[in-house]
Design a protein around this motif. Structure first.
Motif, mmCIF file in Angstrom:
data_model
loop_
_atom_site.group_PDB
_atom_site.id
_atom_site.type_symbol
_atom_site.label_atom_id
_atom_site.label_comp_id
_atom_site.label_asym_id
_atom_site.label_seq_id
_atom_site.Cartn_x
_atom_site.Cartn_y
_atom_site.Cartn_z
ATOM 1 N N TYR A 1 102.440 9.557 63.773
ATOM 2 C CA TYR A 1 101.598 9.777 62.364
ATOM 3 C C TYR A 1 100.388 10.272 63.459
ATOM 4 O O TYR A 1 100.274 11.207 62.579
ATOM 5 C CB TYR A 1 101.441 8.170 61.552
ATOM 6 C CG TYR A 1 99.898 7.723 62.211
ATOM 7 C CD1 TYR A 1 98.893 7.464 62.260
ATOM 8 C CD2 TYR A 1 100.273 6.538 62.699
ATOM 9 C CE1 TYR A 1 98.024 6.655 63.313
ATOM 10 C CE2 TYR A 1 99.289 5.710 63.721
ATOM 11 C CZ TYR A 1 98.358 5.754 63.371
ATOM 12 O OH TYR A 1 97.122 4.706 64.325
ATOM 13 N N ARG B 1 97.814 18.394 61.077
ATOM 14 C CA ARG B 1 97.674 19.002 59.748
ATOM 15 C C ARG B 1 95.633 19.401 60.017
ATOM 16 O O ARG B 1 95.171 19.701 59.799
ATOM 17 C CB ARG B 1 96.829 17.413 58.996
ATOM 18 C CG ARG B 1 96.140 17.911 57.529
ATOM 19 C CD ARG B 1 96.096 16.237 56.968
ATOM 20 N NE ARG B 1 94.972 15.283 56.978
ATOM 21 C CZ ARG B 1 94.849 14.286 56.855
ATOM 22 N NH1 ARG B 1 95.379 14.189 54.967
ATOM 23 N NH2 ARG B 1 94.366 13.270 56.890
ATOM 24 N N GLU C 1 102.215 17.745 53.781
ATOM 25 C CA GLU C 1 100.492 16.927 53.629
ATOM 26 C C GLU C 1 101.023 15.976 53.299
ATOM 27 O O GLU C 1 100.397 14.814 52.770
ATOM 28 C CB GLU C 1 99.910 18.168 53.045
ATOM 29 C CG GLU C 1 99.092 19.073 54.242
ATOM 30 C CD GLU C 1 98.172 18.439 55.140
ATOM 31 O OE1 GLU C 1 97.535 17.366 54.400
ATOM 32 O OE2 GLU C 1 97.387 19.053 55.491
ATOM 33 N N ARG C 2 101.725 16.320 52.077
ATOM 34 C CA ARG C 2 101.907 15.083 50.746
ATOM 35 C C ARG C 2 102.748 14.116 51.585
ATOM 36 O O ARG C 2 102.496 12.338 51.070
ATOM 37 C CB ARG C 2 102.821 15.891 49.608
ATOM 38 C CG ARG C 2 101.796 16.640 48.732
ATOM 39 C CD ARG C 2 102.935 16.860 47.689
ATOM 40 N NE ARG C 2 104.438 16.972 47.460
ATOM 41 C CZ ARG C 2 104.138 18.591 47.484
ATOM 42 N NH1 ARG C 2 102.959 19.580 47.733
ATOM 43 N NH2 ARG C 2 105.358 19.084 47.433
ATOM 44 N N GLU D 1 100.220 11.824 53.357
ATOM 45 C CA GLU D 1 99.575 11.165 52.729
ATOM 46 C C GLU D 1 99.593 9.966 51.718
ATOM 47 O O GLU D 1 99.279 9.242 52.450
ATOM 48 C CB GLU D 1 98.870 12.433 51.101
ATOM 49 C CG GLU D 1 97.965 13.246 51.743
ATOM 50 C CD GLU D 1 96.176 12.669 52.198
ATOM 51 O OE1 GLU D 1 95.542 11.299 51.771
ATOM 52 O OE2 GLU D 1 95.609 13.295 53.239
ATOM 53 N N LEU E 1 100.016 7.495 54.928
ATOM 54 C CA LEU E 1 98.492 6.217 54.647
ATOM 55 C C LEU E 1 98.414 5.777 53.796
ATOM 56 O O LEU E 1 97.822 4.894 54.106
ATOM 57 C CB LEU E 1 97.435 7.652 55.104
ATOM 58 C CG LEU E 1 97.626 8.607 56.071
ATOM 59 C CD1 LEU E 1 96.236 9.699 55.987
ATOM 60 C CD2 LEU E 1 97.656 7.782 57.373
ATOM 61 N N LEU E 2 98.424 6.226 52.503
ATOM 62 C CA LEU E 2 98.281 4.812 51.329
ATOM 63 C C LEU E 2 99.286 4.181 51.653
ATOM 64 O O LEU E 2 98.934 2.665 50.969
ATOM 65 C CB LEU E 2 98.778 6.116 50.051
ATOM 66 C CG LEU E 2 97.637 6.595 50.049
ATOM 67 C CD1 LEU E 2 97.806 7.895 48.230
ATOM 68 C CD2 LEU E 2 96.548 6.573 49.565
ATOM 69 N N ALA F 1 92.535 7.580 57.305
ATOM 70 C CA ALA F 1 91.525 8.811 56.419
ATOM 71 C C ALA F 1 90.486 8.464 56.314
ATOM 72 O O ALA F 1 90.103 8.965 55.313
ATOM 73 C CB ALA F 1 92.388 8.395 55.134
#
Lengths: 440, 161
Positions: free
Chosen positions: A10, A17, A27-28, A31, A34-35, A43
């Motif tokens: 990661y 990025r 990018e999606r 994200e 990371l969520l 983040a």
């Protein structure tokens, strides 16, 4: 294509990025990862980057970088060497030295450092330069030339101060070294040539002395002219080998001219007149037979004719005075033998016993002798019958007396001579303020 | 100064100047040349230099001559070459004097002059500054850096041996 994002990669996704190399789909996907994984704090903020944030050092850090020599501040491992060197150089104060010693006591691991720095102090052991004499100098230079004494030797050569050995050594040196020869050539051109430069107003520098004449200028001039004329005439008279000679022709009844000398003088000059007229008296005295002048100036004895003429027997005429006929064999145009006519005895002379012709012939005196006698007696204060011939010294003395008679005791003529009697100069004084002097 | 004062300066300063040059150059012939050259220059200006300034004039001349000589001479030998030389010339442990001489040779010429003037002649910072044409701060820096370099050299040699 990147691999699927997980816990192992990661960070690479995050860097991509950051550098803008992710597509929108990636990018999606990042994200979402990371969520799904809240334990990852990436983040929470952007990654640190050069040039971002405050680039100025904190004041504490900046002050910590500063240094001073000798060192100041707290002693630590970084500044220890500076403190040790400062102690060696004597740059530390008493308080700093105490702090340094306390630091070294607390930190014994720096003892080796202290020992090494102490070893860097050089000992000033004595070292002798091997040839002091080669460094010493003198003017003019001493010894032979080398590269260090070359300028002095060149100057000394120009001034003529080198001895023969130094000259030879320098000549050999110049022969071997082109640069030295060029120096010598250049040095020779530094000799200043003495030009003939005349001061244009030399006369303005002269100072004249004020002369107060004792006699009027005209008198001095006439006296000068008279003295010079007398000097010239006397010199001509006594020097000339061909001066006019006075001959007394043999014959009876001839007396010396009365005008030459008075009776007393004549008595002195003619000692034989009053004597008998014997043959003995007619012969000249032994002294009178000697030449009166040195050889060059010697003239014939008075008994002899001036010029060689054939001998003729003397005429047997009455012994009366007469003017003899001139000898026809003598060239009348020849001025050399000037015959002086003998005067007939005067009445005054008649008071004297008239000498016979033989007695008259016995008088060896001539006009020149009479003049010389007068000169000796009246001018030179010497006996008139002095046998020594007048010479140049007498002429000078006569002129000297004459000048004194005209211009006083300050005037006169003197001649300087060397040991061999040669003239070295003369001084002609025509008064107190006028004199001519020359010397050789 | 007079010729007599010049000759007195020879007696007084020739040895010290020779020691300074010999320590600096580590070559007797070059050191002699430096001494000769320094005194020759002093003699050429004997009418301009005061007798009291003769020593400083001599050391200044020698310093500049040696700095020029070192610059003309090329590189300073590397530390490893110095160490190798010391190990080869002495079977036993080299004495400190030889080590220190070798260490001096590794210093830059100006640093070497400053350290030598300080240690051998005992000149003060101000006098060294006047002799070498440096300012006072430069003199201090050169001395401190020179000492540090000498210490490092000796320390490294300790480790090697």
């Amino acid at each position: 294509m990147k691999k699927r994002i997980d816990h192992s990669n990661y960070e690479a996704w995050l860097l991509d990025r950051l550098e803008g190399r992710l597509s929108s789909e990636q990018e999606r996907e990042l994200e979402a990862f990371l969520l799904a994984n809240p334990d990852i704090h990436a983040a929470e903020g952007p990654l640190p980057a050069v040039g971002m944030g405050d680039d100025r050092l904190a004041r504490f850090d900046r002050e910590g970088l500063k240094r001073a020599l000798p060192p100041q501040g707290v002693i630590d491992a970084d500044s220890l060497d500076d403190y040790l060197i400062a102690r060696m150089e004597g740059d530390l104060g008493a308080r700093q030295i105490e702090e340094l010693e306390r630091f070294l006591a607390v930190h014994p691991q720096h003892a080796a450092n202290v020992r090494l720095l102490a070893a860097t102090k050089l000992a000033a052991e004595p070292v002798a330069f091997p040839s002091h004499a080669s460094l010493k100098r003198a003017l003019p230079p001493v010894g032979t030339v080398n590269v260090h004494t070359l300028p002095d030797h060149l100057v000394a050569r120009l001034e003529g101060d080198l001895d023969a050995q130094q000259e030879r050594a320098l000549a050999a040196y110049l022969h071997q070294h082109t640069d030295a020869r060029a120096d010598w050539d250049a040095l020779q051109r530094t000799k200043v040539v003495a030009e003939a430069i005349a001061f244009p107003h030399k006369d303005s520098l002269k100072r004249a002395l004020k002369v107060i004449p004792l006699f009027p200028r005209a008198v001095v001039r006439w006296a000068s002219a008279a003295a010079v004329l007398a000097l010239v005439l006397l010199a001509w008279w006594f020097r000339s080998p061909e001066r006019p000679q006075v001959a007394q022709a043999p014959g009876p009844g001839l007396n010396p001219p009365a005008a030459i000398a008075d009776q007393d003088d004549r008595a002195d000059l003619t000692p034989a007149v009053e004597g008998s007229a014997s043959e003995e008296h007619r012969q000249p005295a032994p002294d009178q037979q000697r030449p009166m002048f040195p050889d060059p100036l010697r003239r014939a004895p008075l008994n002899e004719p001036v010029r060689e003429v054939p001998h003729e027997p003397a005429p047997q005429e009455a012994p009366m005075a007469h003017v003899p006929e001139p000898d026809e064999r003598i060239d009348p145009l020849d001025p050399e033998p000037v015959l002086v006519a003998q005067a007939t005895p005067t009445a005054a002379q008649g008071q004297q016993p008239v000498a016979s012709g033989a007695a008259a012939n016995a008088d060896p005196r001539s006009l020149g002798d009479a003049l010389a006698g007068v000169l000796r007696e009246r001018v030179l204060d010497r006996p008139a019958d002095e046998q020594r011939a007048l010479d140049a010294t007498d002429a000078v003395a006569a002129v000297d007396r004459g000048l004194k008679a005209v211009a006083g005791e300050r005037a006169g003529l003197s001649v300087q001579r060397d040991d061999q009697g040669r003239q070295r100069g003369f001084s002609l004084r025509l008064g107190r303020n006028l004199a001519f002097t020359a010397s050789r | 100064m007079t010729p007599a004062e010049y000759n007195s300066a020879v007696d007084a300063h020739a040895d010290g100047l020779y020691r300074f040059a010999l320590k600096h150059l580590r070559d007797t012939d070059q050191a002699k040349d430096v001494v000769q050259e320094s005194f020759a220059r002093l003699w050429s200006r004997v009418d301009q230099v005061e007798a009291a300034k003769a020593k400083s004039y001599l050391f200044t001349t020698a310093h500049h001559a040696m700095v020029d000589e070192v610059r003309k001479g090329g590189r300073v030998r590397r530390l490893e070459e110095q160490h190798a030389e010391l190990r080869s010339t002495s079977q036993s442990q080299p004495d400190l004097k030889a080590v220190l001489d070798a260490a001096l040779a590794t210093l830059p010429a100006i640093q070497r002059s400053v350290v030598l003037l300080r240690d051998l002649e005992g000149y003060a910072y101000e006098e060294i500054a006047e002799l070498t044409g440096l300012n006072l701060a430069q003199v201090k820096v050169y001395i401190y850096r020179g000492r540090t370099a000498l210490k490092d050299y000796i320390g490294q040699l300790d480790l090697v041996i």
